[in-house]
Design an enzyme around this catalytic site. Structure first.
Site, PDB file in Angstrom:
ATOM      1  CG  ASP A   1      30.749  -2.067  28.949  1.00  0.00           C
ATOM      2  OD1 ASP A   1      30.025  -1.848  27.968  1.00  0.00           O
ATOM      3  OD2 ASP A   1      30.365  -1.971  30.126  1.00  0.00           O
TER       4      ASP A   1
ATOM      5  CB  THR B   1      15.349  -7.467  16.867  1.00  0.00           C
ATOM      6  OG1 THR B   1      14.202  -8.280  17.029  1.00  0.00           O
ATOM      7  CG2 THR B   1      15.106  -6.162  17.629  1.00  0.00           C
ATOM      8  CG  ASP B   2      11.334  -9.920  14.096  1.00  0.00           C
ATOM      9  OD1 ASP B   2      11.726  -9.845  15.283  1.00  0.00           O
ATOM     10  OD2 ASP B   2      10.792 -10.954  13.626  1.00  0.00           O
ATOM     11  CD  GLU B   3      11.329  -9.259  20.136  1.00  0.00           C
ATOM     12  OE1 GLU B   3      11.026  -8.533  21.094  1.00  0.00           O
ATOM     13  OE2 GLU B   3      11.628 -10.455  20.261  1.00  0.00           O
TER      14      GLU B   3
ATOM     15  CE1 TYR C   1      16.878  -7.171  22.374  1.00  0.00           C
ATOM     16  CE2 TYR C   1      14.786  -7.838  21.415  1.00  0.00           C
ATOM     17  CZ  TYR C   1      16.160  -7.736  21.332  1.00  0.00           C
ATOM     18  OH  TYR C   1      16.823  -8.199  20.209  1.00  0.00           O
TER      19      TYR C   1
ATOM     20  CE  LYS D   1      19.059  -4.856  18.872  1.00  0.00           C
ATOM     21  NZ  LYS D   1      20.537  -5.119  18.858  1.00  0.00           N
TER      22      LYS D   1
ATOM     23  N   PRO E   1       7.233 -24.777  29.884  1.00  0.00           N
ATOM     24  CG  PRO E   1       8.519 -23.061  30.812  1.00  0.00           C
ATOM     25  CD  PRO E   1       8.626 -24.425  30.226  1.00  0.00           C
ATOM     26  CB  ILE E   2       3.036 -23.076  26.657  1.00  0.00           C
ATOM     27  CG1 ILE E   2       3.565 -24.458  26.287  1.00  0.00           C
ATOM     28  CG2 ILE E   2       2.475 -22.295  25.491  1.00  0.00           C
ATOM     29  CD1 ILE E   2       4.239 -24.549  24.966  1.00  0.00           C
TER      30      ILE E   2
HETATM   31  P1  NAD Z   1      23.200 -12.908  23.281  1.00  0.00           P
HETATM   32  O1  NAD Z   1      22.499 -12.356  24.469  1.00  0.00           O
HETATM   33  O2  NAD Z   1      23.310 -14.383  23.126  1.00  0.00           O
HETATM   34  O3  NAD Z   1      24.695 -12.337  23.220  1.00  0.00           O
HETATM   35  C1  NAD Z   1      24.992 -10.987  23.468  1.00  0.00           C
HETATM   36  C2  NAD Z   1      26.506 -10.865  23.578  1.00  0.00           C
HETATM   37  O4  NAD Z   1      26.812  -9.475  23.805  1.00  0.00           O
HETATM   38  C3  NAD Z   1      27.116 -11.634  24.763  1.00  0.00           C
HETATM   39  O5  NAD Z   1      28.284 -12.298  24.361  1.00  0.00           O
HETATM   40  C4  NAD Z   1      27.420 -10.552  25.789  1.00  0.00           C
HETATM   41  O6  NAD Z   1      28.503 -10.873  26.646  1.00  0.00           O
HETATM   42  C5  NAD Z   1      27.743  -9.374  24.878  1.00  0.00           C
HETATM   43  N1  NAD Z   1      27.537  -8.071  25.541  1.00  0.00           N
HETATM   44  C6  NAD Z   1      26.456  -7.684  26.265  1.00  0.00           C
HETATM   45  N2  NAD Z   1      26.630  -6.444  26.723  1.00  0.00           N
HETATM   46  C7  NAD Z   1      27.851  -6.009  26.265  1.00  0.00           C
HETATM   47  C8  NAD Z   1      28.589  -4.807  26.385  1.00  0.00           C
HETATM   48  N3  NAD Z   1      28.114  -3.779  27.090  1.00  0.00           N
HETATM   49  N4  NAD Z   1      29.784  -4.721  25.773  1.00  0.00           N
HETATM   50  C9  NAD Z   1      30.279  -5.775  25.058  1.00  0.00           C
HETATM   51  N5  NAD Z   1      29.631  -6.941  24.923  1.00  0.00           N
HETATM   52  C10 NAD Z   1      28.431  -7.066  25.514  1.00  0.00           C
HETATM   53  O7  NAD Z   1      22.492 -12.242  22.022  1.00  0.00           O
HETATM   54  P2  NAD Z   1      22.170 -12.878  20.595  1.00  0.00           P
HETATM   55  O8  NAD Z   1      20.906 -13.619  20.679  1.00  0.00           O
HETATM   56  O9  NAD Z   1      23.383 -13.516  20.067  1.00  0.00           O
HETATM   57  O10 NAD Z   1      21.864 -11.543  19.769  1.00  0.00           O
HETATM   58  C11 NAD Z   1      22.925 -10.818  19.149  1.00  0.00           C
HETATM   59  C12 NAD Z   1      22.345  -9.567  18.493  1.00  0.00           C
HETATM   60  O11 NAD Z   1      21.378  -9.953  17.524  1.00  0.00           O
HETATM   61  C13 NAD Z   1      21.621  -8.642  19.466  1.00  0.00           C
HETATM   62  O12 NAD Z   1      21.917  -7.320  19.094  1.00  0.00           O
HETATM   63  C14 NAD Z   1      20.160  -8.957  19.255  1.00  0.00           C
HETATM   64  O13 NAD Z   1      19.353  -7.838  19.534  1.00  0.00           O
HETATM   65  C15 NAD Z   1      20.138  -9.307  17.785  1.00  0.00           C
HETATM   66  N6  NAD Z   1      19.095 -10.263  17.359  1.00  0.00           N
HETATM   67  C16 NAD Z   1      18.921 -11.446  18.016  1.00  0.00           C
HETATM   68  C17 NAD Z   1      17.970 -12.355  17.541  1.00  0.00           C
HETATM   69  C18 NAD Z   1      17.758 -13.683  18.198  1.00  0.00           C
HETATM   70  O14 NAD Z   1      16.828 -14.415  17.818  1.00  0.00           O
HETATM   71  N7  NAD Z   1      18.574 -14.090  19.168  1.00  0.00           N
HETATM   72  C19 NAD Z   1      17.208 -12.035  16.414  1.00  0.00           C
HETATM   73  C20 NAD Z   1      17.401 -10.792  15.789  1.00  0.00           C
HETATM   74  C21 NAD Z   1      18.364  -9.915  16.256  1.00  0.00           C
HETATM   75  O1  DAU Z   2      12.248 -11.659  16.931  1.00  0.00           O
HETATM   76  C1  DAU Z   2      13.614 -11.560  17.213  1.00  0.00           C
HETATM   77  C2  DAU Z   2      13.833 -11.685  18.696  1.00  0.00           C
HETATM   78  O2  DAU Z   2      13.631 -13.057  19.028  1.00  0.00           O
HETATM   79  C3  DAU Z   2      15.209 -11.223  19.152  1.00  0.00           C
HETATM   80  O3  DAU Z   2      15.333  -9.851  18.898  1.00  0.00           O
HETATM   81  C4  DAU Z   2      15.412 -11.500  20.639  1.00  0.00           C
HETATM   82  O4  DAU Z   2      16.735 -11.158  21.025  1.00  0.00           O
HETATM   83  C5  DAU Z   2      15.176 -12.975  20.883  1.00  0.00           C
HETATM   84  O5  DAU Z   2      15.297 -13.263  22.265  1.00  0.00           O
HETATM   85  C6  DAU Z   2      13.803 -13.403  20.374  1.00  0.00           C
HETATM   86  O6  DAU Z   2      12.748 -12.800  21.175  1.00  0.00           O
HETATM   87  P1  DAU Z   2      11.435 -13.623  21.586  1.00  0.00           P
HETATM   88  O7  DAU Z   2      10.831 -12.982  22.771  1.00  0.00           O
HETATM   89  O8  DAU Z   2      10.563 -13.858  20.404  1.00  0.00           O
HETATM   90  O9  DAU Z   2      12.140 -15.035  21.958  1.00  0.00           O
HETATM   91  P2  DAU Z   2      11.910 -16.074  23.151  1.00  0.00           P
HETATM   92  O10 DAU Z   2      12.695 -17.286  22.794  1.00  0.00           O
HETATM   93  O11 DAU Z   2      12.149 -15.451  24.485  1.00  0.00           O
HETATM   94  O12 DAU Z   2      10.368 -16.405  23.042  1.00  0.00           O
HETATM   95  C7  DAU Z   2       9.819 -16.946  21.842  1.00  0.00           C
HETATM   96  C8  DAU Z   2       8.334 -17.131  22.073  1.00  0.00           C
HETATM   97  O13 DAU Z   2       8.147 -18.190  23.031  1.00  0.00           O
HETATM   98  C9  DAU Z   2       7.630 -15.923  22.648  1.00  0.00           C
HETATM   99  O14 DAU Z   2       6.333 -15.827  22.087  1.00  0.00           O
HETATM  100  C10 DAU Z   2       7.537 -16.220  24.148  1.00  0.00           C
HETATM  101  C11 DAU Z   2       7.421 -17.730  24.170  1.00  0.00           C
HETATM  102  N1  DAU Z   2       7.985 -18.406  25.375  1.00  0.00           N
HETATM  103  C12 DAU Z   2       9.267 -18.106  25.723  1.00  0.00           C
HETATM  104  C13 DAU Z   2       9.850 -18.717  26.832  1.00  0.00           C
HETATM  105  C14 DAU Z   2      11.269 -18.373  27.228  1.00  0.00           C
HETATM  106  C15 DAU Z   2       7.242 -19.323  26.088  1.00  0.00           C
HETATM  107  O15 DAU Z   2       6.075 -19.620  25.758  1.00  0.00           O
HETATM  108  N2  DAU Z   2       7.820 -19.928  27.180  1.00  0.00           N
HETATM  109  C16 DAU Z   2       9.079 -19.635  27.603  1.00  0.00           C
HETATM  110  O16 DAU Z   2       9.525 -20.183  28.647  1.00  0.00           O
END
Ligand code: NAD
Ligand code: DAU
Length: 365
Positions: free
Chosen positions: A57, A132-134, A158, A162, A213-214
């Site tokens: 962790d 993230t861009d969020e 979230y 970040k 689900p949208i």
């Molecule tokens: P994910 O949720 O798929 O994976 C997260 C990983 O971190 C998992 O393997 C989990 O076990 C591990 N983890 C969680 N808590 C932990 C802890 N306390 N100690 C050690 N390990 C731990 O996430 P992801 O989508 O692969 O995103 C990875 C990174 O990229 C994140 O920091 C996220 O904010 C960032 N990010 C994600 C996206 C996206 O679209 N998914 C976009 C931009 C940035």
């Molecule tokens: O922008 C980067 C981020 O993108 C990362 O930092 C996050 O870790 C990653 O989860 C992602 O966040 P979003 O909230 O944009 O992703 P998500 O896939 O959850 O949702 C994408 C869009 O789709 C959002 O507008 C919500 C919508 N959505 C999502 C789900 C799960 C739906 O309409 N229906 C759904 O069931």
């Protein structure tokens, strides 16, 4: 060698696989294996001696300190986080613990380790924080895309967690001189994406004959980037990025959620037609919106292109076809992920959402 945190998650595991496909430099992969961490993502490197997995962790400062002292990495690439916006709405606590306290703890261990290094190793060390861009909040339809100087305005627990982590990383460079790099990336998609997120959830639900689900009116916009392009960008930032700088990473590919789901439906209709010949489109359902749902994200990725020469290789068309094919070819992976706690998450997130008639999509805000 390098240390990767969160390397059993979606992007982290893609990064580890890509890294070891490109070079022999060992990777220590430190992961807590939460619901999102999956050792099956790493099967392709299970016999590679260069992959050293350590279960732990990032909040455990003593464990991280011991890891750094043992392996002496030249860099840390920090992916570990709680990453799902909807989960952060249902339960923000874990997001504060891992994303803020965990990053703080990791920074402290890194600072102590880095301070102990000889001058040359100290100068070459890097702490790359994956964000993230969020953190920039939500754009209006005519607003310019997020740049590296856009003010932070996070809207969900979230993105706020970040943003806090980003600020801590910034402060460790400014105050202590830790050689940090931060990347702010848009929405990724590709193999090993956990089916709680839009694209893999829609593919899994479609194939299972469940509703698609949208949220709201489906016109929220995201900028989609194929995950291996993100991994390549991180490698470039690690290699050539200027310490203390942030780099935006994006796909130049803004799409509404409806357009994404339409594309998925078309590909699935072609690659996995239903026995009854109806389209997966009939499974689309409008449901109550996500609270505080950001309307639009868009990334200006000129800086990383200009300074480091990175730009995405995949188009959405090529990346999404590969992604759908991957899910069709890896249904055992999906079935394994969907067993256990996943079902209770679906009940928690979707059972309370009312279906909204298609004539008036949007639902309660
Ligand atoms: P994910 O949720 O798929 O994976 C997260 C990983 O971190 C998992 O393997 C989990 O076990 C591990 N983890 C969680 N808590 C932990 C802890 N306390 N100690 C050690 N390990 C731990 O996430 P992801 O989508 O692969 O995103 C990875 C990174 O990229 C994140 O920091 C996220 O904010 C960032 N990010 C994600 C996206 C996206 O679209 N998914 C976009 C931009 C940035
Ligand atoms: O922008 C980067 C981020 O993108 C990362 O930092 C996050 O870790 C990653 O989860 C992602 O966040 P979003 O909230 O944009 O992703 P998500 O896939 O959850 O949702 C994408 C869009 O789709 C959002 O507008 C919500 C919508 N959505 C999502 C789900 C799960 C739906 O309409 N229906 C759904 O069931």
């Amino acid at each position: 060698m390098i240390l990767v945190t969160g390397g059993a998650g979606f992007i982290g595991s893609n990064f580890v696989l890509d890294w070891l496909a490109q070079c022999d430099e060992p990777v220590v992969n430190f992961d807590k294996l939460t619901y999102a961490g999956n050792m099956n993502n790493l099967l392709a490197v299970r016999t590679r001696p260069e992959h050293i997995f350590v279960h732990g962790d990032i909040c455990d400062n003593a464990h991280v300190a011991q890891l750094l002292a043992t392996h002496k990495p030249r860099a840390i690439v920090h992916f570990a986080a709680e990453s799902h916006v909807d989960r952060s709405i249902h339960g923000p606590g874990e997001f504060i613990t891992t994303n803020i306290n965990g990053t703080f703890s990791l920074l402290e261990a890194s600072r102590a380790y880095w301070s102990s290094l000889a001058d040359e190793d100290k100068a070459n060390f890097r702490f790359l924080h994956v964000s993230t861009d969020e953190v920039f909040g939500s754009l209006g339809p005519d607003d310019a895309p997020f740049s590296e100087t856009t003010a932070y305005a996070p809207n969900s627990p979230y993105s706020a967690s970040k943003a806090a982590a980003d600020h801590l990383v910034r402060s460790y460079h400014h105050t202590y001189g830790l050689p940090t790099l931060t990347t702010n990336c848009s929405n990724n998609y590709g193999p090993f994406h956990f089916p709680e997120k839009l694209i893999p959830l829609m593919i899994a639900n479609a194939l299972a004959g469940k509703s698609l689900p949208i949220y709201g009116d489906g016109k929220n916009v995201r900028d989609w980037l194929y995950v291996s392009d993100h991994c390549a960008a991180i490698r470039e930032v690690l290699k050539k990025g200027r310490c203390g700088e942030t780099y935006n990473i994006g796909g130049w590919n803004e799409m509404t959620n409806l357009a994404v789901v339409d594309t998925l439906v078309d590909i699935l209709d072609q690659l996995a037609p239903k026995a009854d010949k109806t389209s997966y489109r009939t499974q689309i359902t409008y449901v109550t919106d996500r609270p505080g749902h950001d309307r639009r994200y868009a990334i200006d990725a000129h800086k990383i292109e200009r300074e480091l020469g990175w730009k995405p290789v995949e188009t959405f068309d090529s990346g999404i076809k590969k992604t759908v094919q991957w899910y069709l070819d890896n249904q055992a992976w999906v079935a394994d992920v969907k067993s256990g706690a996943y079902q209770s998450w679906l009940e928690q997130n979707y059972n309370q959402r009312d279906a909204v008639p298609a004539a008036m999509p949007g639902g309660a805000q």
